[in-house]
Scaffold this active site. Structure first.
Site, PDB file in Angstrom:
ATOM      1  N   ARG A  50      -2.814 -14.474 -64.934  1.00 49.86           N
ATOM      2  CA  ARG A  50      -2.920 -15.018 -63.809  1.00 49.86           C
ATOM      3  C   ARG A  50      -3.043 -14.079 -62.896  1.00 49.86           C
ATOM      4  NH1 ARG A  50       1.639 -11.893 -61.518  1.00 49.86           N
ATOM      5  NH2 ARG A  50       2.846 -12.478 -64.173  1.00 49.86           N
ATOM      6  N   TYR A 102      -1.950 -35.257 -44.219  1.00 50.44           N
ATOM      7  CA  TYR A 102      -1.604 -35.412 -45.519  1.00 50.44           C
ATOM      8  C   TYR A 102      -0.293 -35.429 -45.897  1.00 50.44           C
ATOM      9  CZ  TYR A 102      -1.171 -35.632 -50.749  1.00 50.44           C
ATOM     10  OH  TYR A 102      -0.789 -35.313 -51.540  1.00 50.44           O
ATOM     11  N   ASP A 173      -8.346 -28.225 -42.950  1.00 46.17           N
ATOM     12  CA  ASP A 173      -8.050 -28.776 -44.065  1.00 46.17           C
ATOM     13  C   ASP A 173      -9.699 -30.004 -44.484  1.00 46.17           C
ATOM     14  OD1 ASP A 173      -8.293 -30.817 -46.556  1.00 46.17           O
ATOM     15  OD2 ASP A 173      -5.984 -30.696 -46.486  1.00 46.17           O
ATOM     16  N   LYS A 198      -9.994 -34.206 -55.152  1.00 45.23           N
ATOM     17  CA  LYS A 198     -10.539 -34.830 -54.694  1.00 45.23           C
ATOM     18  C   LYS A 198     -11.816 -34.765 -54.990  1.00 45.23           C
ATOM     19  CE  LYS A 198      -6.268 -36.017 -53.437  1.00 45.23           C
ATOM     20  NZ  LYS A 198      -6.020 -35.702 -51.993  1.00 45.23           N
TER      21      LYS A 198
END
Ligand SMILES: *Cc1c(COP(=O)(O)O)cnc(C)c1O
Length: 385
Positions: A50, A102, A173, A198
């Protein structure tokens, strides 16, 4: 001399000249949750996945190098990355956010961040004077450029100046252009967000997200948060994204070529009323993009004359898939109204220019002639009805 981006997609300078991992050319997948300690109070550098995992760490170094950051964090999705980033703010803080973000971001801000006491003012960052929205409690400006799906282009340098002047963070972004075409940190941003699902991953086969920064104080905060909240990217997915990044450059170039050709083709179609692609000279953001980016990307939005024509295109395409998402090797067509922006209130959607006739295309790397041939066939069929 700084190495070119295609080289940086493949090679990490700091691990060169060594034959760690038996000289494996493809970075190994360390599919382990935990690590044995050499002794009490000693560590191999890895204690628990983690916190950190070698495969994930290697990927993070590659992404940091591509964006020119001092640190990059890999998360389980783009939304996980943005959710983590929002944790650096506290109740009472105010953010200025691009209006045409988005859809998932708008949903996060409206339904999660607001509940946590953060307030927002939305602005059309490509047009509005942002300074007028700054309040005493404003902490950051959050933008996308080009925006999704309306392809509005904001001047990153100009917004960064405003942010610096008022001591605000600028968050960009950069999903739509990827580090291959644009590096917001070099233009003055403090944090870059990516949906690695993406272009970075590029194969429509897994989800990932990134936060990249060039500020040590932000990196420290984010490292604390990722270890505490636990949404880091898993080793196998880290490897998939590493593999995807190897071909980022050639994919971006081919996809951009296809987008340009299709944009020009769409402009000539009688049932198409609008084509929005920043690579077209008439696009209002074309000149700004030439100054701040190295390309125009492969995302384009267009409108048909009727809703029926838009729906008919979606049901007739074959090579082009009617699917959500973008940035992969396959060409995808999306209907923002019912897909990416379904949860955005109708009035805001319309205000942003998204109508029942709006379609978004993410061109892949297929042979352009096949994409145009398919579109020609589909449009002829629709128009003869
Ligand atoms: C897809 C996308 C996101 C969200 O990323 P996921 O990986 O789907 O969680 C954020 N921003 C933009 C611009 C996107 O296209």
């Amino acid at each position: 001399m700084e190495r070119g981006i295609n080289t940086r997609c493949l090679h990490l300078e700091e691990t060169e000249g060594k034959t760690e991992n038996y000289g494996a050319i493809s970075y190994p997948i360390y599919q382990t949750a935990t690590y044995a300690h050499p002794g009490v109070g000693q560590s191999t550098g890895f204690d628990y996945s983690r916190l950190q995992n070698p495969t994930k760490e290697h990927l993070e170094k590659v992404v940091a190098s591509l964006e020119g950051g001092i640190d990059a964090l890999a998360l389980s999705s783009g939304m996980a990355a943005i959710t983590l980033l929002m944790e650096i703010f506290k109740p009472g803080d105010h953010l200025i956010a691009e209006a045409d973000l988005y859809g998932g971001c708008i949903r996060l801000f409206d339904h999660v961040s607001k509940k946590n006491g953060i307030t927002f003012t939305t602005a059309n960052c490509s047009k509005d004077d942002i300074e007028q929205f700054i309040q005493p409690n404003t902490k950051a400006i959050y933008i996308e450029t080009p925006t999704n799906p309306m392809m509005n282009v904001s001047d990153i340098r100009k917004i960064a100046e405003i942010a610096k002047k008022h001591n605000l963070l600028l968050i960009v972004d950069n999903t739509f252009l990827s580090p291959y075409f644009q590096n917001p940190l070099e233009l003055g941003a403090d944090v870059v967000v990516h949906s690695g699902t993406k272009f970075l991953g590029g194969h429509n086969d897994t989800l990932a997200g990134f936060l990249v920064t060039n500020r040590a104080d932000i990196s420290e905060k984010l490292r604390f948060l990722i270890k505490t909240t636990g949404a880091g990217l898993q080793p196998f997915d880290s490897w998939l994204i590493l593999r995807g990044i190897k071909t980022l450059g050639i994919r971006m170039e081919q996809a951009q070529k296809n987008a340009m050709a299709i944009a020009e083709w769409l402009k000539k179609q009688p049932i198409v009323t609008k084509v929005i692609y920043p690579g077209l000279e008439e696009h209002p953001g074309h000149e700004i993009m030439k100054k701040q980016a190295r390309g125009f990307g492969s995302m384009l939005t267009f409108s048909t004359d009727t809703k029926e024509h838009a729906l008919a295109i979606l049901s007739e395409v074959k090579i082009i898939k009617f699917a959500e998402s973008l940035g992969g090797v396959e060409t995808l067509i999306t209907y923002p109204t019912t897909q990416t922006h379904a949860d955005v209130p109708e009035e805001i959607r319309i205000k942003n220019g998204i109508t029942d006739c709006t379609l978004r295309l993410s061109t892949g790397i297929e042979d352009c002639k096949d994409l145009i041939a398919e579109l020609t066939e589909v449009f002829e069929k629709i128009q003869s009805k």
